[in-house]
Motif scaffolding. Structure first.
Motif, short mmCIF file in Angstrom:
data_model
loop_
_atom_site.label_atom_id
_atom_site.label_comp_id
_atom_site.label_asym_id
_atom_site.label_seq_id
_atom_site.Cartn_x
_atom_site.Cartn_y
_atom_site.Cartn_z
N ALA A 8 -6.09 -11.73 -2.16
CA ALA A 8 -7.01 -10.82 -2.86
C ALA A 8 -6.76 -9.37 -2.44
O ALA A 8 -6.83 -8.45 -3.28
CB ALA A 8 -8.45 -11.21 -2.57
N ARG A 9 -6.46 -9.15 -1.17
CA ARG A 9 -6.15 -7.79 -0.70
C ARG A 9 -4.86 -7.30 -1.35
O ARG A 9 -4.77 -6.13 -1.75
CB ARG A 9 -6.02 -7.78 0.82
CG ARG A 9 -7.34 -7.99 1.56
CD ARG A 9 -7.08 -8.26 3.03
NE ARG A 9 -6.31 -7.18 3.64
CZ ARG A 9 -5.57 -7.32 4.74
NH1 ARG A 9 -5.51 -8.52 5.33
NH2 ARG A 9 -4.92 -6.30 5.24
N SER A 36 -5.56 -6.30 -4.96
CA SER A 36 -6.29 -5.04 -5.14
C SER A 36 -5.35 -3.84 -5.13
O SER A 36 -5.72 -2.74 -5.56
CB SER A 36 -7.34 -4.89 -4.03
OG SER A 36 -6.72 -4.70 -2.77
N LEU A 37 -4.12 -4.05 -4.65
CA LEU A 37 -3.15 -2.96 -4.57
C LEU A 37 -2.12 -3.02 -5.69
O LEU A 37 -1.70 -1.99 -6.21
CB LEU A 37 -2.42 -3.01 -3.22
CG LEU A 37 -3.30 -2.87 -1.97
CD1 LEU A 37 -2.50 -3.22 -0.71
CD2 LEU A 37 -3.84 -1.45 -1.86
N ASP A 71 -0.42 -5.70 -9.10
CA ASP A 71 -0.47 -6.94 -9.88
C ASP A 71 0.60 -7.89 -9.32
O ASP A 71 1.73 -7.47 -9.03
CB ASP A 71 -0.21 -6.66 -11.36
CG ASP A 71 -1.38 -5.94 -12.01
OD1 ASP A 71 -2.43 -6.58 -12.17
OD2 ASP A 71 -1.23 -4.74 -12.34
N ARG A 90 0.82 -1.21 0.00
CA ARG A 90 0.00 0.00 0.00
C ARG A 90 0.86 1.26 0.00
O ARG A 90 0.46 2.31 -0.52
CB ARG A 90 -0.92 -0.01 1.23
CG ARG A 90 -1.94 1.12 1.26
CD ARG A 90 -2.79 1.07 2.52
NE ARG A 90 -3.63 -0.13 2.53
CZ ARG A 90 -3.55 -1.09 3.45
NH1 ARG A 90 -2.64 -1.00 4.42
NH2 ARG A 90 -4.35 -2.13 3.40
#
Length: 338
Positions: free
Chosen positions: A183-184, A187-188, A190, A153
């Motif tokens: 999955a988390r 989402s940030l 690839d 992140r």
């Protein structure tokens, strides 16, 4: 086989100048060990035939045999240069030929171009230790996964994450998929995973570089001593952060590792040999693999990036001592999660 036997039993270079009578002939065989192991013959199409046989292994545990041969040719000086020769003591001990002049230089970059942090615990305060005892525990895998999510992140562009072995990497990723952590991560950034075959690697690197350049960034999961950690150029945005998740010790019970450690112990007792026993050799080989992976972060004098050592064992001075010289000047210790 005949060629191997000739190499093993030819007269040792260190013994050729001695002409004492009634003295046993010294050969290179003292540097070799024989191991007989069972194996399964594989039929065509990769199916196991079930037939069990044996394979005879002749392992040379002294690369110094080659350097001694170079010395015999009349070479006056041998210069070894690399960014990842450190730690030097075990390397010099194995090469037999003395290296009286040793130089470790700082990096070409300025102090503010690299940050090296030791993170010994995750977001919940649980210790991060990828030791053999801890690395398969669900609590560790979850804590490491949540730690990486926070770094993904924060860091832009490309990240490289290195595990001690392929099995540790696969076990962690499978757990993260099951628990939704993967999955988390996805989402940030690839996500890419180092394949075991070289033929599959280049297409993945091309895709990774495109995602780094045109997307929100990408993460490449790899293995110390693997294809990503040695010889690959991840300059600039391709690697703004390298994360080391553990210390890649060789398999402790592997026969080759056990015999090599015993060989180093025996040689350490000999007069005139640099004192590097089996335990020290074992630790320094793992450290050299770590230094190799860290080397992906800075590729030229204008490059910059961060290195995160996500294992509490790096808090121990003996493990920090084995890191490359240039890294030591950049280390920060994070006693709690940053």
């Amino acid at each position: 086989l005949l060629r191997c036997l000739r190499i093993m039993f030819r007269k040792s270079s260190s013994d050729k100048s001695k002409k004492e009578k009634n003295k046993p002939l010294k050969t290179n065989s003292e540097h070799y060990r024989v191991f007989i192991a069972p194996f399964r013959e594989f039929a065509q199409k990769g199916k196991i035939s079930g037939k069990i046989g044996k394979v005879i292994c002749y392992w040379c545990f002294c690369p110094g045999i080659s350097t001694e041969e170079m010395k015999e040719l009349g070479i006056r000086s041998i210069i070894l240069t690399s960014g990842t020769l450190s730690p030097l003591s075990s390397l010099a001990a194995e090469l037999i030929v003395p290296f009286p002049i040793r130089l470790e230089n700082p990096h070409v970059i300025e102090q503010n171009q690299a940050w090296v942090g030791i993170v010994g615990s995750g977001p919940t305060g649980r210790k991060l230790t990828s030791s053999f005892v801890e690395r398969d525990k669900p609590e560790y895998k979850s804590e490491l996964g949540n730690t990486l999510v926070n770094f993904f992140r924060t860091v832009s562009k490309g990240l490289l994450v290195f595990f001690p072995t392929y099995s540790v990497m696969e076990n962690c990723i499978n757990w993260w998929i099951e628990k939704g952590i993967w999955a988390r991560m996805g989402s940030l950034k690839d996500l890419f995973q180092e394949p075991k075959t070289s033929i599959d690697l280049l297409p993945l690197i091309t895709q990774y570089e495109k995602k780094v350049e045109n997307g929100p960034g990408a993460v490449f999961f790899g293995v110390c001593r693997g294809k990503l950690s040695e010889g690959m150029d991840f300059s600039d945005d391709k690697a703004r952060c390298v994360i080391i998740t553990g210390i890649p010790f060789a398999p402790f019970k592997d026969p080759k590792v056990q015999m090599k450690r015993l060989y180093m112990d025996q040689n350490a007792k000999k007069v005139g040999h640099e004192s590097v026993n089996g335990d020290l050799w074992y630790m320094q080989c793992a450290a050299r693999a770590v230094n190799q992976a860290i080397g992906r972060i800075i590729r030229h004098k204008f490059d910059y990036g961060a290195v995160v050592l996500c294992d509490s064992r790096f808090l121990e001075q003996r493990n920090r001592n084995n890191l490359s010289f240039w890294i030591k000047n950049h280390i920060s210790i994070c006693y709690s999660f940053p």
